[in-house]
Design a protein around this motif. Structure first.
Motif, PDB file in Angstrom:
ATOM      1  N   CYS A  36       0.831  -1.208   0.000  1.00 30.57           N
ATOM      2  CA  CYS A  36       0.000   0.000   0.000  1.00 30.57           C
ATOM      3  C   CYS A  36       0.865   1.258   0.000  1.00 30.57           C
ATOM      4  O   CYS A  36       0.578   2.229  -0.718  1.00 30.57           O
ATOM      5  N   ALA A  37       1.937   1.253   0.791  1.00 31.22           N
ATOM      6  CA  ALA A  37       2.832   2.412   0.824  1.00 31.22           C
ATOM      7  C   ALA A  37       3.523   2.600  -0.525  1.00 31.22           C
ATOM      8  O   ALA A  37       3.685   3.733  -0.996  1.00 31.22           O
ATOM      9  N   ALA A  38       3.917   1.503  -1.163  1.00 32.90           N
ATOM     10  CA  ALA A  38       4.557   1.587  -2.483  1.00 32.90           C
ATOM     11  C   ALA A  38       3.604   2.192  -3.505  1.00 32.90           C
ATOM     12  O   ALA A  38       3.974   3.088  -4.276  1.00 32.90           O
ATOM     13  N   LEU A  39       2.373   1.715  -3.504  1.00 40.17           N
ATOM     14  CA  LEU A  39       1.389   2.203  -4.467  1.00 40.17           C
ATOM     15  C   LEU A  39       1.082   3.683  -4.248  1.00 40.17           C
ATOM     16  O   LEU A  39       0.954   4.453  -5.210  1.00 40.17           O
ATOM     17  N   LEU A  40       0.996   4.105  -2.986  1.00 45.49           N
ATOM     18  CA  LEU A  40       0.529   5.453  -2.656  1.00 45.49           C
ATOM     19  C   LEU A  40       1.639   6.464  -2.438  1.00 45.49           C
ATOM     20  O   LEU A  40       1.360   7.626  -2.127  1.00 45.49           O
ATOM     21  N   HIS A  41       2.896   6.080  -2.624  1.00 41.31           N
ATOM     22  CA  HIS A  41       3.998   6.956  -2.210  1.00 41.31           C
ATOM     23  C   HIS A  41       3.987   8.310  -2.910  1.00 41.31           C
ATOM     24  O   HIS A  41       4.516   9.295  -2.388  1.00 41.31           O
ATOM     25  N   GLY A  93       1.495  17.304  -6.686  1.00 40.91           N
ATOM     26  CA  GLY A  93       0.616  18.319  -7.245  1.00 40.91           C
ATOM     27  C   GLY A  93       0.805  18.467  -8.736  1.00 40.91           C
ATOM     28  O   GLY A  93       1.650  17.809  -9.350  1.00 40.91           O
ATOM     29  N   ALA A  94       0.001  19.351  -9.331  1.00 43.56           N
ATOM     30  CA  ALA A  94       0.117  19.633 -10.764  1.00 43.56           C
ATOM     31  C   ALA A  94       1.535  20.101 -11.081  1.00 43.56           C
ATOM     32  O   ALA A  94       2.118  20.904 -10.357  1.00 43.56           O
ATOM     33  N   TYR A  95       2.097  19.578 -12.150  1.00 42.73           N
ATOM     34  CA  TYR A  95       3.475  19.882 -12.542  1.00 42.73           C
ATOM     35  C   TYR A  95       4.471  19.650 -11.402  1.00 42.73           C
ATOM     36  O   TYR A  95       5.552  20.245 -11.359  1.00 42.73           O
ATOM     37  N   ASP A 114       4.483  20.277   0.009  1.00 42.40           N
ATOM     38  CA  ASP A 114       5.427  19.164   0.092  1.00 42.40           C
ATOM     39  C   ASP A 114       4.664  17.891  -0.232  1.00 42.40           C
ATOM     40  O   ASP A 114       3.724  17.537   0.479  1.00 42.40           O
ATOM     41  N   HIS A 115       5.067  17.214  -1.316  1.00 41.50           N
ATOM     42  CA  HIS A 115       4.250  16.090  -1.784  1.00 41.50           C
ATOM     43  C   HIS A 115       4.220  14.931  -0.783  1.00 41.50           C
ATOM     44  O   HIS A 115       3.221  14.210  -0.709  1.00 41.50           O
ATOM     45  N   GLU A 116       5.301  14.764   0.008  1.00 38.08           N
ATOM     46  CA  GLU A 116       5.269  13.691   1.003  1.00 38.08           C
ATOM     47  C   GLU A 116       4.288  14.010   2.126  1.00 38.08           C
ATOM     48  O   GLU A 116       3.563  13.134   2.604  1.00 38.08           O
ATOM     49  N   GLN A 117       4.249  15.278   2.537  1.00 41.46           N
ATOM     50  CA  GLN A 117       3.275  15.672   3.550  1.00 41.46           C
ATOM     51  C   GLN A 117       1.850  15.565   3.014  1.00 41.46           C
ATOM     52  O   GLN A 117       0.934  15.125   3.718  1.00 41.46           O
ATOM     53  N   MET A 118       1.666  15.963   1.750  1.00 44.02           N
ATOM     54  CA  MET A 118       0.329  15.862   1.152  1.00 44.02           C
ATOM     55  C   MET A 118      -0.079  14.394   1.000  1.00 44.02           C
ATOM     56  O   MET A 118      -1.253  14.053   1.173  1.00 44.02           O
ATOM     57  N   ALA A 178       0.898   5.638   6.411  1.00 45.44           N
ATOM     58  CA  ALA A 178       1.452   6.997   6.420  1.00 45.44           C
ATOM     59  C   ALA A 178       2.814   7.031   7.103  1.00 45.44           C
ATOM     60  O   ALA A 178       3.698   7.798   6.698  1.00 45.44           O
ATOM     61  N   SER A 179       3.014   6.199   8.120  1.00 48.71           N
ATOM     62  CA  SER A 179       4.299   6.198   8.829  1.00 48.71           C
ATOM     63  C   SER A 179       5.425   5.633   7.962  1.00 48.71           C
ATOM     64  O   SER A 179       6.596   5.971   8.162  1.00 48.71           O
ATOM     65  N   VAL A 180       5.088   4.775   6.997  1.00 49.02           N
ATOM     66  CA  VAL A 180       6.113   4.305   6.046  1.00 49.02           C
ATOM     67  C   VAL A 180       6.573   5.483   5.189  1.00 49.02           C
ATOM     68  O   VAL A 180       7.775   5.672   4.961  1.00 49.02           O
ATOM     69  N   ILE A 181       5.624   6.303   4.716  1.00 49.04           N
ATOM     70  CA  ILE A 181       5.968   7.482   3.916  1.00 49.04           C
ATOM     71  C   ILE A 181       6.804   8.455   4.750  1.00 49.04           C
ATOM     72  O   ILE A 181       7.751   9.069   4.255  1.00 49.04           O
ATOM     73  N   ALA A 182       6.454   8.580   6.032  1.00 48.01           N
ATOM     74  CA  ALA A 182       7.168   9.498   6.936  1.00 48.01           C
ATOM     75  C   ALA A 182       8.490   8.927   7.425  1.00 48.01           C
ATOM     76  O   ALA A 182       9.246   9.620   8.135  1.00 48.01           O
ATOM     77  N   LYS A 183       8.763   7.663   7.084  1.00 45.86           N
ATOM     78  CA  LYS A 183       9.995   6.963   7.482  1.00 45.86           C
ATOM     79  C   LYS A 183      10.081   6.745   8.992  1.00 45.86           C
ATOM     80  O   LYS A 183      11.175   6.668   9.554  1.00 45.86           O
ATOM     81  N   THR A 184       8.930   6.644   9.647  1.00 42.21           N
ATOM     82  CA  THR A 184       8.899   6.386  11.093  1.00 42.21           C
ATOM     83  C   THR A 184       8.336   5.004  11.406  1.00 42.21           C
ATOM     84  O   THR A 184       8.230   4.645  12.582  1.00 42.21           O
ATOM     85  N   TYR A 185       8.003   4.237  10.390  1.00 40.22           N
ATOM     86  CA  TYR A 185       7.467   2.891  10.610  1.00 40.22           C
ATOM     87  C   TYR A 185       8.534   2.048  11.310  1.00 40.22           C
ATOM     88  O   TYR A 185       9.718   2.124  10.962  1.00 40.22           O
ATOM     89  N   PRO A 186       8.164   1.245  12.305  1.00 43.83           N
ATOM     90  CA  PRO A 186       9.180   0.567  13.134  1.00 43.83           C
ATOM     91  C   PRO A 186      10.032  -0.465  12.406  1.00 43.83           C
ATOM     92  O   PRO A 186      11.138  -0.764  12.866  1.00 43.83           O
ATOM     93  N   ASN A 187       9.553  -1.018  11.302  1.00 41.55           N
ATOM     94  CA  ASN A 187      10.354  -2.018  10.590  1.00 41.55           C
ATOM     95  C   ASN A 187      11.158  -1.334   9.488  1.00 41.55           C
ATOM     96  O   ASN A 187      10.600  -0.902   8.478  1.00 41.55           O
ATOM     97  N   PRO A 188      12.490  -1.228   9.622  1.00 42.29           N
ATOM     98  CA  PRO A 188      13.296  -0.518   8.613  1.00 42.29           C
ATOM     99  C   PRO A 188      13.292  -1.205   7.253  1.00 42.29           C
ATOM    100  O   PRO A 188      13.551  -0.556   6.239  1.00 42.29           O
ATOM    101  N   GLN A 189      13.023  -2.506   7.212  1.00 44.70           N
ATOM    102  CA  GLN A 189      12.964  -3.197   5.923  1.00 44.70           C
ATOM    103  C   GLN A 189      11.854  -2.613   5.046  1.00 44.70           C
ATOM    104  O   GLN A 189      12.047  -2.372   3.851  1.00 44.70           O
ATOM    105  N   VAL A 190      10.697  -2.371   5.643  1.00 44.26           N
ATOM    106  CA  VAL A 190       9.561  -1.823   4.896  1.00 44.26           C
ATOM    107  C   VAL A 190       9.873  -0.410   4.419  1.00 44.26           C
ATOM    108  O   VAL A 190       9.628  -0.058   3.254  1.00 44.26           O
ATOM    109  N   VAL A 191      10.457   0.401   5.296  1.00 49.26           N
ATOM    110  CA  VAL A 191      10.791   1.774   4.918  1.00 49.26           C
ATOM    111  C   VAL A 191      11.800   1.782   3.774  1.00 49.26           C
ATOM    112  O   VAL A 191      11.652   2.525   2.796  1.00 49.26           O
ATOM    113  N   GLN A 192      12.834   0.927   3.874  1.00 48.71           N
ATOM    114  CA  GLN A 192      13.887   0.938   2.849  1.00 48.71           C
ATOM    115  C   GLN A 192      13.423   0.363   1.525  1.00 48.71           C
ATOM    116  O   GLN A 192      14.008   0.674   0.484  1.00 48.71           O
ATOM    117  N   LEU A 193      12.374  -0.441   1.524  1.00 50.14           N
ATOM    118  CA  LEU A 193      11.804  -0.885   0.250  1.00 50.14           C
ATOM    119  C   LEU A 193      11.295   0.308  -0.556  1.00 50.14           C
ATOM    120  O   LEU A 193      11.377   0.321  -1.784  1.00 50.14           O
TER     121      LEU A 193
END
Length: 452
Positions: free
Chosen positions: A105-110, A115-117, A128-132, A160-175
């Protein structure tokens, strides 16, 4: 805590045909439902490379195509990890396949928050597109949030925490976010394909096969070092030849100044004309909602530009025409020793009748193809670790002379942009006799050794 999505697997997997990955396999109902949300479908109307299609005419691909590509790479990595490195006991550093759904889900929605352009819009309107992206995932009024909430009450927060890089499993974040991640691997291959260049090609299959989960995240088997080297060199070349192309950057400057001029006119009560840009007004007043943000795409902005082509303000009209008709500014490379000449060049541009605020700019684009981990930096990067036969880790540049050669070295340049007319315009009835202002301008560029 992980949740089971009711009817998690589709009765029969669906496929999307894709020029990069051949087939994109959709197996989970939540993924199909996310793709069908209005927020995700909006990505079809936003180009992946912004204005780069004005330099590389094939670069018409969208954020949508890239996003499903990142999902597919992540899905394949999850399959490899689940088959070859399954968790045996909690905390053993191997892959827990319960993490699959949040990773997919994080990969699909990253990129759903772009925004436009894309980046030009972010720069002007301070978004900021990551915040949005996180807002879209967490806001209960979005279809994306409603789909994710069916998995579990806390599931949107996990994604959302994967996008924010705060998800507890670093493997998921680094993917999703690291120096070699599914995002970068897809956009290099995809952008290379659609721009008609070969710079971004590398052996994706090999890299995926040498990826290995460990407690600290993801490492690469030592036997795959050369495939990783090839990826980094491809990335270096794509930034040099495609992402930092002077003509694309010139069109970004025009787009930036066009939107800035419209905002200035609006705030001064001078954005006149029969056509009111309703969807942009919240951004001109710096008071926009998530709904306002999601109402914009490349096509909406292009429609406004078409109307502004006939606006009574000569600067707005001219910039809109230059953008729509692909009339890029020219540019020269600026070095620290030649930077001091820029005010003089801007004065000459003003003498020629162009407002330097809107017809000149300095633009720098720099990228670090590979950098050592520095926890003190503003955005510390994960370093690329190679796993040896005894399971010990070594940092890539310590064993690769090729990577060491580009470690910590920036690629890119700073350029000064100016109207093409400054290169010399002949006076009417005087043949090839150039106006003094143009001759003086070009003489400065030559004498001060600004590089074209």
């Amino acid at each position: 805590m992980h949740f089971q999505y009711s009817g998690a697997l589709l009765p029969m997997e669906k496929v999307l045909r894709d020029p990069i990955h051949n087939y994109i396999y959709i197996q989970n109902k939540v993924i199909l439902d996310l793709i069908n949300t209005r927020e995700f479908q909006r990505l079809r109307r936003i180009r992946q490379l912004g204005v780069a299609n004005m330099t590389f005419h094939g670069a018409e691909h969208s954020r949508f195509t890239h996003s499903v590509g990142v999902y597919e790479i992540t899905r394949r990595i999850c399959d490899l990890f689940a088959r070859n490195y399954p968790q045996v006991t909690p905390g053993d550093g191997l892959w827990n396949d319960d993490e699959r759904l949040v990773a997919l889900c994080a990969a699909l929605l990253h990129d759903v928050g772009h925004g436009a352009y894309s980046h030009t819009f972010e720069h002007i309107f301070h978004t900021d597109h990551e915040q949005m992206t996180q807002k879209i995932i967490l806001d209960p009024t979005t279809e994306v949030n409603q789909v994710l909430s069916q998995v579990g009450e806390d599931f949107p927060t996990q994604v959302a925490s994967v996008i924010a890089k705060t998800y507890p499993n670093p493997q998921v974040v680094q993917l999703i976010s690291s120096q070699i991640d599914a995002d970068r691997m897809d956009y290099l291959l995809r952008d290379s394909y659609y721009t008609g260049t070969n710079y971004g090609t590398f052996d994706l299959t090999r890299i995926m096969r040498v990826m290995r989960p460990y407690t600290g995240g993801i490492a690469f088997d030592m036997s795959g070092m050369h495939a990783v080297e090839d990826y980094l060199v491809s990335r270096f070349q794509m930034y040099q030849q495609v992402y930092f192309h002077p003509v694309s950057r010139s069109m970004e400057v025009i787009l930036d100044h066009l939107l800035r001029r419209a905002k200035v006119l609006f705030k001064a009560g001078k954005l006149t004309g029969s056509f009111k840009p309703e969807l942009l007004l919240p951004f001109f007043t710096d008071n926009f909602t998530l709904s306002d943000y999601l109402s914009l795409d490349d096509g909406v902005l292009n429609t406004y530009f078409t109307y502004w082509r006939h606006n009574p303000d000569p600067i707005l009209s001219d910039l809109a025409t230059r953008f729509l008709d692909r009339k890029p500014l020219k540019s020269v490379r600026v070095t620290p020793t030649t930077h001091a000449i820029i005010p003089t060049l801007q004065d000459l541009v003003a003498q020629a009748g162009f407002n330097p605020e809107y017809y000149t700019d300095t633009n720098d684009s720099f990228d670090l193809p590979y950098d050592l981990y520095d926890p003190r930096s503003k955005k510390p990067r994960t370093q690329i670790e190679l796993m040896q036969k005894d399971k010990s880790l070594v940092e890539l540049s310590s064993v690769s002379d090729l990577v060491l050669a580009i470690t910590g070295r920036t690629s890119g340049d700073e350029r000064f942009f100016f109207p093409k007319e400054m290169r010399g315009t002949s006076l009417q009835g005087q043949g090839e006799v150039f106006a003094p202002v143009y001759r003086e301008f070009m003489q400065h560029i030559k004498n001060d050794q600004l590089i074209k």
